[in-house]
Write an enzyme that holds these catalytic residues in place. Sequence first.
Site, PDB file in Angstrom:
ATOM      1  N   GLU A 287      -8.688  -6.536  -6.947  1.00  0.00           N
ATOM      2  CA  GLU A 287      -7.461  -5.723  -6.981  1.00  0.00           C
ATOM      3  C   GLU A 287      -7.730  -4.439  -6.097  1.00  0.00           C
ATOM      4  O   GLU A 287      -8.505  -3.773  -6.654  1.00  0.00           O
ATOM      5  CB  GLU A 287      -6.882  -5.525  -8.039  1.00  0.00           C
ATOM      6  CG  GLU A 287      -6.776  -6.920  -8.921  1.00  0.00           C
ATOM      7  CD  GLU A 287      -6.455  -7.134 -10.415  1.00  0.00           C
ATOM      8  OE1 GLU A 287      -5.699  -6.180 -10.851  1.00  0.00           O
ATOM      9  OE2 GLU A 287      -6.853  -7.940 -10.918  1.00  0.00           O
ATOM     10  N   CYS A 321      -2.970   3.276  -7.981  1.00  0.00           N
ATOM     11  CA  CYS A 321      -2.812   2.445  -7.067  1.00  0.00           C
ATOM     12  C   CYS A 321      -1.404   2.058  -6.674  1.00  0.00           C
ATOM     13  O   CYS A 321      -1.068   1.810  -5.641  1.00  0.00           O
ATOM     14  CB  CYS A 321      -3.449   1.004  -7.389  1.00  0.00           C
ATOM     15  SG  CYS A 321      -2.986   0.406  -8.890  1.00  0.00           S
TER      16      CYS A 321
END
Length: 515
Positions: A287, A321
Amino acid sequence: MTMVEYRNEPFTDFKQEHNRQAMLAALESVRARLGRTYPLRINGRKIMTDRSIVSVNPGRVKQIVGYVAQADAHLANQAIAAADAAFRDWQHVAPEVRAGYLFKAAALIRRRKFEFSAWLVYEVGKNWAEADADVAEAIDFLEFYGREMIRLAQPQPLTPLPGEDNRLTYIPLGVGVVIPPWNFPLAIMAGMTCAALVAGNTVVLKPASASPVIAAQFVELMEEAGLPAGVLNFVPGSGGEIGDLLVDHPRTRFVSFTGSRDVGLRINERIARPAAGQIWIKRLIAEMGGKDGIVVDSSADPAEAADAIVASAFGFQGQKCSAGSRAIIHQDLYEEVLRHIVEKTKQLTVGLPEENHPIGPVIDESAYNKIREYMDIGAGEGHLVAGGDIAEGDGYYLQPTVIADVLPNARIMQEEIFGPVLAVCKADDFKQSVDIFNNTEYGLTGSVFSRNREHLEYARRHMHCGNLYFNRKCTGALVGVHPFGGFNMSGTDSKAGGRDYLLLFTQAKLVSEKW
Ligand code: NAP
């Protein structure tokens, strides 16, 4: 086992005096415990080393949060061997028993919620609400993945064939190397670790070097929850120093990584090469970064959109993020939305996380320098309309910065900055806004503000990102509600906190018996 239905852990309302007092007391109590030393953990043994990682409060750089023993290659190898040995038994522990460790750990964290939040305030510079959300998310991951494993362990539907007994079970993979980032140092670290564990794998956890104290405390808590020795091994150390070794090891069966694009790509490349003696194709769950954005249509409410843009861009100093680092605004509303953004940004105070300012420090000196560089680059690519400079304080403080009139291909519209810098870009029409949104190599989160149903449906089909939100901010995904993970250079399309996630840590075995 009796289980209540999964529900998200509620956030703490710090406007209530008793919660405020509880947080102040936790900050004081944790302050008295700063500067302690934490060991490595291999096969249940606590190991001290000559070298340690020094964890520093980014908001008060002379304050040491703790010293954490640092693993070298020899200890990293030992940790893999311990996990490998523990896998022999752990893989056969019943799924609901494995889930029980997660439920127990969730209960322990819930009891010490304020204390964990206080550690997050000191170690990574989160304000109270951001810290509380991180702790709540950690609890959610434990509760959610525990239940998910129990669900996966149920008989799986297969097409019946007369004369045969057919059963499909999800069995674990083996030793997993878990490499989390520092920005959700409890939630993501605990979520990645426990997803792997509950599926029946054993783990070597290498925490991020900026947040090893919280990880050490979580590992201690898992021990308190009764996890058998060797199932979770803890090897803090520099990613640059022991990362390759852990990834390349022939007994490593999979790597679960969350972090930057460059490190993710490096792992992806290395993991593909079989080491001598390796008998499997390693799996990578990665990720990675994002260059997320908010699209504002001409039909949107300008103030509402600006609120969401500011919250998405500057929450935890833009170090998410999912941070909305680009605002793409229809020309008809551009000036008005920009005015609101600038006004709201200028109201954000910067200061000590302990004092609960909306904006705290960025994580360390290298982030501080990198973000300052981007502020300068941005000022050359557009018009600086808010911030643009360092802020006062004995830490890595930067002003929340807005750069307007930026073109779609500008570096600050393309590169992940991971700091409090927002690029604002004007679009001629809605379709062009969507094209600008899609014009990055990432694809993690995005938002659209619009009252036009046709436009929302167009966005639903055409905006290419893993988590797309309508008329709300692009941060704050909830476990189970908004399974989280992105496309393209944002990762391997996994969905943390979703029903598919545990499958990534398992392999399906079919046994067919002829009657
Ligand atoms: P990072 O620098 O890539 O570090 C992530 C982890 O990788 C750390 O534990 C780091 O260890 C380790 N590492 C570094 N070099 C390595 C190597 N050669 N081999 C193996 N491991 C290595 O990222 P970060 O600064 O911690 O986190 C910020 C990034 O994470 C941003 O790009 C953000 O977008 C991304 N992120 C993505 C998600 C998502 O769900 N997609 C969620 C959160 C964050 P050291 O700390 O020791 O260097």
